[in-house]
Write a protein that holds these residues in place. Structure first.
Motif, PDB file in Angstrom:
ATOM      1  N   LEU A 182       0.841  -1.208   0.000  1.00  0.00           N
ATOM      2  CA  LEU A 182       0.000   0.000   0.000  1.00  0.00           C
ATOM      3  C   LEU A 182       0.870   1.250   0.000  1.00  0.00           C
ATOM      4  CD1 LEU A 182      -2.800  -0.870   2.620  1.00  0.00           C
ATOM      5  CD2 LEU A 182      -2.982  -0.835   0.135  1.00  0.00           C
ATOM      6  N   ALA A 189       2.923   1.808  -3.309  1.00  0.00           N
ATOM      7  CA  ALA A 189       2.166   2.163  -4.515  1.00  0.00           C
ATOM      8  C   ALA A 189       1.552   3.556  -4.441  1.00  0.00           C
ATOM      9  CB  ALA A 189       1.048   1.126  -4.713  1.00  0.00           C
ATOM     10  N   ASP A 190       1.733   4.267  -3.362  1.00  0.00           N
ATOM     11  CA  ASP A 190       0.976   5.509  -3.181  1.00  0.00           C
ATOM     12  C   ASP A 190       1.873   6.590  -2.571  1.00  0.00           C
ATOM     13  OD1 ASP A 190      -0.767   7.511  -2.410  1.00  0.00           O
ATOM     14  OD2 ASP A 190      -2.342   6.121  -1.777  1.00  0.00           O
ATOM     15  N   GLN A 191       2.348   7.464  -3.444  1.00  0.00           N
ATOM     16  CA  GLN A 191       3.268   8.533  -3.021  1.00  0.00           C
ATOM     17  C   GLN A 191       2.625   9.439  -1.963  1.00  0.00           C
ATOM     18  OE1 GLN A 191       6.384   8.812  -4.228  1.00  0.00           O
ATOM     19  NE2 GLN A 191       6.840  10.610  -2.963  1.00  0.00           N
ATOM     20  N   GLN A 192       1.331   9.726  -2.171  1.00  0.00           N
ATOM     21  CA  GLN A 192       0.626  10.602  -1.221  1.00  0.00           C
ATOM     22  C   GLN A 192       0.551   9.967   0.167  1.00  0.00           C
ATOM     23  OE1 GLN A 192      -3.331  11.570  -2.392  1.00  0.00           O
ATOM     24  NE2 GLN A 192      -2.947  13.765  -2.245  1.00  0.00           N
ATOM     25  N   LEU A 193       0.269   8.670   0.154  1.00  0.00           N
ATOM     26  CA  LEU A 193       0.192   7.952   1.429  1.00  0.00           C
ATOM     27  C   LEU A 193       1.551   7.965   2.127  1.00  0.00           C
ATOM     28  CD1 LEU A 193      -1.442   6.173   3.414  1.00  0.00           C
ATOM     29  CD2 LEU A 193      -0.829   4.188   2.016  1.00  0.00           C
ATOM     30  N   GLN A 194       2.607   7.775   1.346  1.00  0.00           N
ATOM     31  CA  GLN A 194       3.962   7.808   1.926  1.00  0.00           C
ATOM     32  C   GLN A 194       4.227   9.137   2.616  1.00  0.00           C
ATOM     33  OE1 GLN A 194       7.146   6.840  -0.853  1.00  0.00           O
ATOM     34  NE2 GLN A 194       5.890   5.216  -1.707  1.00  0.00           N
TER      35      GLN A 194
END
Ligand code: PLP
Length: 300
Positions: free
Chosen positions: A41, A44-49
């Motif tokens: 998860l 795959a998700d720069q924003q989440l990082q």
């Protein structure tokens, strides 16, 4: 980030601090947070990082989660690790006490826990002085000295009466844990031949203090088994019948059925059998015999 398959409080606390829970799926064997899924998860998700601040592994039913992988993930993505150690007091992961591996560990002394007070109570542990200071402040409305408030906290002191009870009970905890483990070993031995159920998985590198002894019943038979046992005077419980990502209060987070399949499957299959230190061998035998009877009678 938190596992979806846990008690509500794990997610409630996230929302209560103004953050948004991101649910991960679980390892189908241990039923604990699946670090690989969490890594996927995040990867795959720069924003989440950028937004993710913390990961909360829950040591479900009394067996520690996969802490090496979780700590590695936390290093990689700069996350604080808050262990939800409500169910795991005394268990070890690679010889280290669960709850003391991450940045913070949160224990519960709710009456049904392995070390239960006569009311509510809990404990936070950390090796980080500044976090310890902040938790101490939060517990008394952020006040230091009295009536001077540095932040908005809450009233969350462990009251003296509960502390006295816990202190007296603490001296028995190891014996009680031993009794739970003995019951679990008997269940394992006698139930291993019953087709239709899966016994609790034990990872070789950690101990299990059996807050719960939770079997899985596949093929849609869990509820029938629970009813069968109830009719014969045996109480069981389903922890937890609906994973958190499907709870009505989290509808706005846009998860659907099928989003986290292992959590959903666990919710349909788990059944916790009676396990407490005072359980008598004849009671345990009756429970085992009744489970065997269910599978013989129903021909499953
Ligand atoms: C996994 C888990 N997390 C959090 C909690 C919350 O603990 P408490 O009831 O002490 O607030 C509990 C138990 O109640 C729990 O089982």
């Amino acid at each position: 980030m938190i596992p979806s398959f846990t008690f509500f409080a794990t997610a409630g606390t996230v929302e209560n601090v103004g953050a948004t829970p991101v649910f991960t799926d679980i390892d189908p064997k241990t039923l604990n947070l699946d670090p690989q899924h969490a890594g996927k998860l995040l990867g795959a998700d720069q924003q989440l990082q950028e937004k993710a601040k913390a990961i909360i592994p829950v040591h479900l039913y009394g067996q520690p989660a996969d802490m090496d992988a979780i700590m590695e993930l936390a290093r990689r993505f700069d996350l604080t690790v808050i262990e939800d150690a409500a169910q795991v007091l005394g268990a070890e992961y690679k010889s280290q006490k669960a709850g003391t591996i991450g940045h913070l560990g949160c224990f519960s002394f709710f009456p049904t826990k392995n070390l239960g007070a006569f009311g509510d109570g809990g404990l936070v542990v950390t090796n980080d002085d500044s976090l310890a200071d902040r938790v101490r402040l939060l517990r008394v409305h952020g006040s230091r000295p009295k009536y001077h408030h540095h932040l908005v906290g809450t009233n969350s002191r462990l009251d003296a009466l509960q502390a006295a009870i816990l202190r007296a009970k603490l001296t028995h905890l190891n014996d009680w844990t031993g009794a739970r483990q003995e019951h679990a070993a008997h269940y394992d031995e006698r139930l291993s031949n019953v087709e239709g159920i899966t016994l609790p998985h034990r990872s070789y590198d950690r101990t299990h203090i059996f807050h719960q002894y939770t079997i899985r019943v596949a093929g849609g038979c869990r509820d029938a088994l629970q009813r069968f046992l109830k009719e014969r005077g045996i109480g069981t419980e389903v922890y937890y019948p609906l994973p958190l990502h499907l709870q009505p209060c989290f509808r706005h987070l846009d998860y659907n059925e099928g989003s986290l399949p292992e959590s959903e499957r666990a919710s349909r299959e788990v059944l916790s059998l009676p396990i407490f230190p005072e359980l008598l061998p004849q009671e345990r035998g009756y429970i085992i015999k009744t489970i065997e009877e269910f599978f013989t009678e129903s021909g499953i």
